[in-house]
Design a protein around this motif. Structure first.
Motif, PDB file in Angstrom:
ATOM      1  N   UNK A 114       0.826  -1.209   0.000  1.00 51.08           N
ATOM      2  CA  UNK A 114       0.000   0.000   0.000  1.00 51.08           C
ATOM      3  C   UNK A 114       0.860   1.258   0.000  1.00 51.08           C
ATOM      4  N   UNK A 115       1.992   1.194   0.698  1.00 49.29           N
ATOM      5  CA  UNK A 115       2.912   2.334   0.686  1.00 49.29           C
ATOM      6  C   UNK A 115       3.485   2.528  -0.710  1.00 49.29           C
ATOM      7  N   UNK A 116       3.837   1.420  -1.374  1.00 51.76           N
ATOM      8  CA  UNK A 116       4.381   1.503  -2.733  1.00 51.76           C
ATOM      9  C   UNK A 116       3.349   2.099  -3.687  1.00 51.76           C
ATOM     10  N   UNK A 117       2.085   1.698  -3.550  1.00 52.57           N
ATOM     11  CA  UNK A 117       1.029   2.260  -4.401  1.00 52.57           C
ATOM     12  C   UNK A 117       0.909   3.762  -4.187  1.00 52.57           C
ATOM     13  N   UNK A 118       0.939   4.181  -2.951  1.00 54.67           N
ATOM     14  CA  UNK A 118       0.777   5.606  -2.638  1.00 54.67           C
ATOM     15  C   UNK A 118       1.962   6.419  -3.156  1.00 54.67           C
ATOM     16  N   UNK A 119       3.166   5.876  -2.989  1.00 49.80           N
ATOM     17  CA  UNK A 119       4.348   6.586  -3.485  1.00 49.80           C
ATOM     18  C   UNK A 119       4.301   6.704  -5.013  1.00 49.80           C
TER      19      UNK A 119
END
Length: 479
Positions: free
Chosen positions: A222-227
């Protein structure tokens, strides 16, 4: 649990897809469109055997109480339901309108005249999502409001009712969308899940060529998607970022976490080790400590069959241990462990009992609760404020950024540019140890039993030697 002899409908949604779906949407797509032949490892073969044995035990119990009839097809199952037989074994259910097909282990006739689906599961929890989906679909196929039953591995019988409908709806909708895709769905890398997936060779080159940020330790999908939404979609882009300007993301908030993520990206690209802080390792006589336990006991209380120690002077002859052959000697093993600790404390008043991760300390606490020994002097010392227990993983996680995707003991110790310690048996591991122990228990030949025991002891000895090697490596870094 078994589907031997049952018809399968490859284009339909099946409850057996639930485990793959919970793990990864892309795995489901590959299973349907590009399945690959793969052999389960020894641990999963053991689980399969134990699962079939558990199912057979439930079948025998039901047969002692009711007439049981084995279904041979979808049509035969419906005939048996219409006849009202008490128990149907290996039932086969389908609903063409919904596109669902399922194979419950048992269909048990309720006093209302309707049937309850039931499965035998090795798990000790009915709350696992895959179990809820499977039993929920069986309920949907039967189209009645009776709860499904789960014969769990710890001897309990649990029920699942309307509370699982939401996750079943989510599963069906997601599966329909996945199966309609012409290409594998987009997913993020997960070190724990991907490395044991049979399709890793299909996916890993793509992750690596795109420098997917989720390859980095500590970067949640989810962090990768947001970044990526913020324009940072590659490891190189993250490595060139600054913590002050990096946007907040799920599981990635605050300067400290962002700074570490950037250093993790740089470490991935260059192989460099970054030291976040210095730490003083505790002084004293270090004794390295590691346990081997069996989670598959009849009551599912973990049985520690091996409490292993490496004492000064830290050579192979300094390995000490407490061993028990099976869970019937569990209390004896626990008392043997405490006796060893008391002897070490007498010999080494400044003892530091070193382990990697919280598992050992948590296990001691569980054993103290199991045998109502929280106030025992040695137990209270081990778990108290002045405890000699020291988790050597903490200075690693708190102070270092390493060029690794996982920070397990073997990840660090086996890396040639880090500790560079190699286990004698490259196949050994915690699951390997459980398999060998089950083989030890089942073996009748004493010579073979001793060989298996020796192999497990050698693996545990390598584990505690590894923590010693890690200690020395850290001391060299922090000096």
């Amino acid at each position: 649990m078994t589907s031997k002899g049952k018809q399968t409908l490859s284009t339909w949604i099946r409850p057996s897809d639930a485990s793959a779906w919970v793990a990864c949407a892309r795995r489901v797509w590959f299973d349907q469109h590009q399945p690959t032949a793969h052999e389960p490892d020894d641990f999963n073969r053991m689980l399969s055997t134990l699962g079939l044995e558990h199912e057979a035990a439930i079948l025998a119990k039901l047969e002692s109480q009711y007439p049981v009839t084995t279904a041979t097809s979808f049509e035969h199952t419906q005939t048996l339901i219409q006849q009202g037989v008490p128990v149907i074994y290996q039932g086969q259910l389908k609903n063409e309108q919904l596109g669902l097909a399922g194979y419950p282990d048992f269909l048990i006739r309720h006093e209302s005249g309707h049937y309850q689906p039931a499965d035998a599961k090795l798990s000790s929890s009915e709350n696992k999502k895959a179990i809820q989906i499977q039993l929920g679909i069986y309920r949907r196929l039967l189209a009645n409001k009776l709860p499904a039953m789960v014969f769990l591995g710890d001897g309990r019988t649990a029920t699942l009712g309307d509370e699982v409908d939401a996750v079943v709806d989510e599963f069906i909708a997601s599966m329909r969308a996945i199966l309609d895709l012409p290409q594998p769905p987009s997913v993020r890398y997960s070190h724990s899940k991907c490395r044991i997936c049979p399709y890793i060779d299909n996916c890993l080159p793509e992750f690596e060529s795109s420098e997917d940020i989720s390859l980095l330790y500590g970067i949640h999908g989810k962090a990768a998607d947001h970044l990526a939404e913020s324009g940072i979609s590659t490891i190189s882009q993250l490595a060139a970022s600054s913590a002050e300007l990096l946007p907040d993301a799920p599981y990635l908030k605050g300067y400290k976490r962002k700074h570490r993520a950037i250093l993790q990206a740089k470490s991935h690209l260059t192989g460099e080790v970054f030291q976040l802080a210095r730490t003083a390792l505790p002084e004293g006589a270090w004794i390295h400590f590691d346990i081997e336990d069996n989670p598959l006991t009849p009551n599912r209380e973990r049985h520690v069959y091996l409490w292993g120690f490496l004492l000064p002077d830290y050579d192979t002859g300094s390995f000490d241990y407490v061993w028990t052959d099976d869970e019937s000697r569990d209390f004896d093993g626990w008392l043997g462990f405490l006796k060893k600790i008391e002897a070490y404390r007498s010999k080494f008043p400044s003892m530091i009992l070193t382990h990697y991760s919280n598992h050992e300390k948590a296990t001691i606490r569980k054993y103290a609760e199991r045998y109502a020994m929280e106030t025992h002097a040695t137990v209270a010392w081990l778990l108290g404020q002045d405890s000699p227990l020291f988790d050597i993983q903490n200075p690693v996680l708190d102070c270092l950024v390493l060029p690794l995707q996982g920070y397990g003991l073997k990840d660090i110790c086996k890396h040639p540019a880090l500790v560079n310690f190699q286990w004698q048996n490259q196949e050994s591991g915690s699951q390997w140890s459980v398999v060998q122990f089950h083989r030890f228990r089942a073996e009748k030949n004493e010579t073979e039993r001793e060989r298996l025991k020796t192999e497990i002891l050698r693996y545990n000895r390598d584990d505690v030697i590894a923590t010693r090697k890690l200690e020395m490596w850290l001391r060299n870094l922090f000096r």
